[in-house]
Design a protein around this motif. Structure first.
Motif, PDB file in Angstrom:
ATOM      1  N   ALA A  87    -110.987 -18.145 -72.391  1.00  0.00           N
ATOM      2  CA  ALA A  87    -110.503 -17.194 -73.388  1.00  0.00           C
ATOM      3  C   ALA A  87    -111.581 -17.010 -74.449  1.00  0.00           C
ATOM      4  O   ALA A  87    -112.565 -17.761 -74.503  1.00  0.00           O
TER       5      ALA A  87
ATOM      6  N   TYR B  35    -109.069 -22.568 -67.452  1.00  0.00           N
ATOM      7  CA  TYR B  35    -108.683 -21.406 -68.253  1.00  0.00           C
ATOM      8  C   TYR B  35    -109.879 -21.012 -69.100  1.00  0.00           C
ATOM      9  O   TYR B  35    -110.633 -21.858 -69.543  1.00  0.00           O
TER      10      TYR B  35
ATOM     11  N   SER C 175    -105.820 -19.052 -78.361  1.00  0.00           N
ATOM     12  CA  SER C 175    -105.228 -18.397 -77.189  1.00  0.00           C
ATOM     13  C   SER C 175    -105.350 -19.278 -75.953  1.00  0.00           C
ATOM     14  O   SER C 175    -104.423 -19.371 -75.143  1.00  0.00           O
TER      15      SER C 175
ATOM     16  N   GLU D 286    -102.857 -22.237 -76.141  1.00  0.00           N
ATOM     17  CA  GLU D 286    -101.484 -21.757 -76.001  1.00  0.00           C
ATOM     18  C   GLU D 286    -101.197 -21.405 -74.545  1.00  0.00           C
ATOM     19  O   GLU D 286    -100.144 -21.742 -74.010  1.00  0.00           O
ATOM     20  N   GLN D 287    -102.143 -20.750 -73.898  1.00  0.00           N
ATOM     21  CA  GLN D 287    -101.991 -20.369 -72.495  1.00  0.00           C
ATOM     22  C   GLN D 287    -101.885 -21.601 -71.599  1.00  0.00           C
ATOM     23  O   GLN D 287    -101.041 -21.663 -70.714  1.00  0.00           O
TER      24      GLN D 287
END
Length: 177
Positions: free
Chosen positions: A93, A91, A98, A101-102
């Motif tokens: 970001a 991931y 963020s 959390e994702q």
């Protein structure tokens, strides 16, 4: 949040063993710490180990299960954040909150955490600090409440961070400057 518990457990099961990075030379403006972390989000809870290497320009944070299986590795290089889970999902970001959390279902306040673990507010943002080390020191910043529960040799060794339905307890086992 079911996704939180499932994500934490799946990453632990699928992650295999994770190796901690070897200690490097002293970091300018930085530190290394290792310890234990417990996270509660609503009714869900999980715990693990943490290894964190921080400098002004970069962070490397490894979260493992209590038995050492890799859950997540978070890297920051300047303003770029990347998280790789134990099952090798990646991931990216613009901020750690963020990103976590994702990927994990809860927000890790990495922007302020490097200051907060050293019992100080992050500069340039409103903050409220009360008490003193060893006597009920508390910090409020960025919507987070940080309660310092134990100090050793002038450094925080146990702290509790809360915000809305998230509670993170960090117990530092070892500091290196």
């Amino acid at each position: 949040m079911f996704r939180f518990a499932l994500g934490f457990a799946a990453a632990a099961v699928l992650g295999g063993c994770a190796s901690l990075p070897e200690a490097g030379p002293p970091l300018p403006g930085g530190f290394e710490l290792s310890g234990r972390v417990a996270v509660r989000h609503g009714k869900d809870a999980a715990s693990g180990r943490i290894f964190w290497r921080h400098s002004n320009d970069a962070d490397e944070l490894l979260i493992t299960s209590p038995i050492g299986q890799g859950i997540a590795r978070i890297n920051r290089e300047r303003d770029q954040f990347r998280l790789v889970t134990g099952d090798r999902r990646e991931y990216r970001a613009a901020d750690a909150e963020s990103l976590t959390e994702q990927a994990l279902g809860w927000r890790l306040p990495l922007a302020g955490l490097s200051d907060w673990v050293r019992a100080r507010a992050s500069p340039g943002r409103p903050a409220e600090m009360r008490g003193e080390p060893g006597r009920g020191l508390e910090l409020r910043q960025d919507g987070w409440h940080v309660a310092y529960e134990e100090f050793r040799e002038g450094k925080p060794f146990r702290m509790r961070l809360t915000r809305e339905e998230v509670e993170i307890t960090l117990i530092v086992d070892q500091w290196t400057n």
